[in-house]
Motif scaffolding. Structure first.
Motif, PDB file in Angstrom:
ATOM      1  N   LEU A  17       0.834  -1.204   0.000  1.00  0.00           N
ATOM      2  CA  LEU A  17       0.000   0.000   0.000  1.00  0.00           C
ATOM      3  C   LEU A  17       0.869   1.254   0.000  1.00  0.00           C
ATOM      4  O   LEU A  17       0.613   2.193  -0.771  1.00  0.00           O
ATOM      5  CB  LEU A  17      -0.941  -0.005   1.199  1.00  0.00           C
ATOM      6  N   LEU A  18       1.890   1.284   0.844  1.00  0.00           N
ATOM      7  CA  LEU A  18       2.798   2.434   0.866  1.00  0.00           C
ATOM      8  C   LEU A  18       3.537   2.586  -0.464  1.00  0.00           C
ATOM      9  O   LEU A  18       3.738   3.699  -0.948  1.00  0.00           O
ATOM     10  CB  LEU A  18       3.793   2.307   2.013  1.00  0.00           C
ATOM     11  N   PHE A  19       3.940   1.461  -1.066  1.00  0.00           N
ATOM     12  CA  PHE A  19       4.596   1.498  -2.374  1.00  0.00           C
ATOM     13  C   PHE A  19       3.657   2.112  -3.414  1.00  0.00           C
ATOM     14  O   PHE A  19       4.066   2.958  -4.213  1.00  0.00           O
ATOM     15  CB  PHE A  19       5.003   0.088  -2.794  1.00  0.00           C
ATOM     16  N   ALA A  20       2.396   1.700  -3.398  1.00  0.00           N
ATOM     17  CA  ALA A  20       1.423   2.218  -4.366  1.00  0.00           C
ATOM     18  C   ALA A  20       1.173   3.704  -4.148  1.00  0.00           C
ATOM     19  O   ALA A  20       1.053   4.470  -5.116  1.00  0.00           O
ATOM     20  CB  ALA A  20       0.117   1.441  -4.259  1.00  0.00           C
ATOM     21  N   LEU A  21       1.091   4.122  -2.896  1.00  0.00           N
ATOM     22  CA  LEU A  21       0.823   5.535  -2.616  1.00  0.00           C
ATOM     23  C   LEU A  21       2.005   6.428  -2.969  1.00  0.00           C
ATOM     24  O   LEU A  21       1.823   7.599  -3.317  1.00  0.00           O
ATOM     25  CB  LEU A  21       0.454   5.721  -1.143  1.00  0.00           C
ATOM     26  N   GLN A  22       3.227   5.905  -2.913  1.00  0.00           N
ATOM     27  CA  GLN A  22       4.411   6.701  -3.218  1.00  0.00           C
ATOM     28  C   GLN A  22       4.718   6.748  -4.718  1.00  0.00           C
ATOM     29  O   GLN A  22       5.510   7.581  -5.146  1.00  0.00           O
ATOM     30  CB  GLN A  22       5.633   6.127  -2.483  1.00  0.00           C
ATOM     31  N   ASN A  23       4.109   5.869  -5.511  1.00  0.00           N
ATOM     32  CA  ASN A  23       4.432   5.792  -6.939  1.00  0.00           C
ATOM     33  C   ASN A  23       3.205   6.092  -7.802  1.00  0.00           C
ATOM     34  O   ASN A  23       2.783   5.289  -8.622  1.00  0.00           O
ATOM     35  CB  ASN A  23       4.987   4.401  -7.272  1.00  0.00           C
ATOM     36  N   THR A  24       2.654   7.271  -7.606  1.00  0.00           N
ATOM     37  CA  THR A  24       1.474   7.671  -8.374  1.00  0.00           C
ATOM     38  C   THR A  24       1.816   8.617  -9.516  1.00  0.00           C
ATOM     39  O   THR A  24       0.911   9.086 -10.213  1.00  0.00           O
ATOM     40  CB  THR A  24       0.445   8.352  -7.449  1.00  0.00           C
ATOM     41  N   ASP A  25       3.087   8.916  -9.719  1.00  0.00           N
ATOM     42  CA  ASP A  25       3.478   9.803 -10.818  1.00  0.00           C
ATOM     43  C   ASP A  25       3.169   9.141 -12.155  1.00  0.00           C
ATOM     44  O   ASP A  25       3.391   7.940 -12.338  1.00  0.00           O
ATOM     45  CB  ASP A  25       4.968  10.114 -10.755  1.00  0.00           C
ATOM     46  N   PRO A  26       2.644   9.909 -13.102  1.00  0.00           N
ATOM     47  CA  PRO A  26       2.347   9.307 -14.413  1.00  0.00           C
ATOM     48  C   PRO A  26       3.625   8.988 -15.180  1.00  0.00           C
ATOM     49  O   PRO A  26       4.608   9.727 -15.136  1.00  0.00           O
ATOM     50  CB  PRO A  26       1.533  10.383 -15.134  1.00  0.00           C
ATOM     51  N   VAL A  27       3.597   7.865 -15.850  1.00  0.00           N
ATOM     52  CA  VAL A  27       4.714   7.453 -16.703  1.00  0.00           C
ATOM     53  C   VAL A  27       4.179   7.196 -18.104  1.00  0.00           C
ATOM     54  O   VAL A  27       3.017   6.860 -18.298  1.00  0.00           O
ATOM     55  CB  VAL A  27       5.428   6.195 -16.162  1.00  0.00           C
ATOM     56  N   ASN A  28       5.063   7.375 -19.082  1.00  0.00           N
ATOM     57  CA  ASN A  28       4.713   7.123 -20.468  1.00  0.00           C
ATOM     58  C   ASN A  28       5.261   5.773 -20.881  1.00  0.00           C
ATOM     59  O   ASN A  28       6.425   5.470 -20.638  1.00  0.00           O
ATOM     60  CB  ASN A  28       5.295   8.197 -21.400  1.00  0.00           C
TER      61      ASN A  28
END
Length: 94
Positions: A17-28
């Motif tokens: 859950l913490l991993f998901a919340l910290q990696n919300t930046d959009p990627v192409n």
């Protein structure tokens, strides 16, 4: 033992859950023809993990099907052998 199992599950869930919340930046996601997809990093990772798991399961289906056919063939042969077995009485003791 059950409490330890649930504690481990809770730790793993919290970490993910913490991993998901910290990696919300959009990627192409770029391929040969240019940008195909833009999504949060955690969604891209989840999609590729699920795709890899699906490919792994699909690659094992042939082996599992072949093994089940072999098991049923061997069970059939064993039951036929057991039905055809002749019981030979023991000779009398001298």
């Amino acid at each position: 033992m059950t409490a330890i199992t649930w504690a481990v599950r809770l730790v793993i869930f919290s970490f993910l859950l913490l991993f998901a919340l910290q990696n919300t930046d959009p990627v192409n996601l770029n391929f040969i023809f240019g940008q195909i997809w833009q999504a949060p990093l955690v969604i891209v990772l989840l999609a590729f993990f699920a795709g890899g798991a699906l490919l792994g399961v699909l690659s094992l289906l042939g082996v599992i099907y072949r093994q089940r056919r072999e098991i049923s063939r061997l069970k059939r042969a064993a039951s036929e052998t057991k039905a055809a077995a002749v019981v030979v009485p023991e000779p009398p003791a001298v």
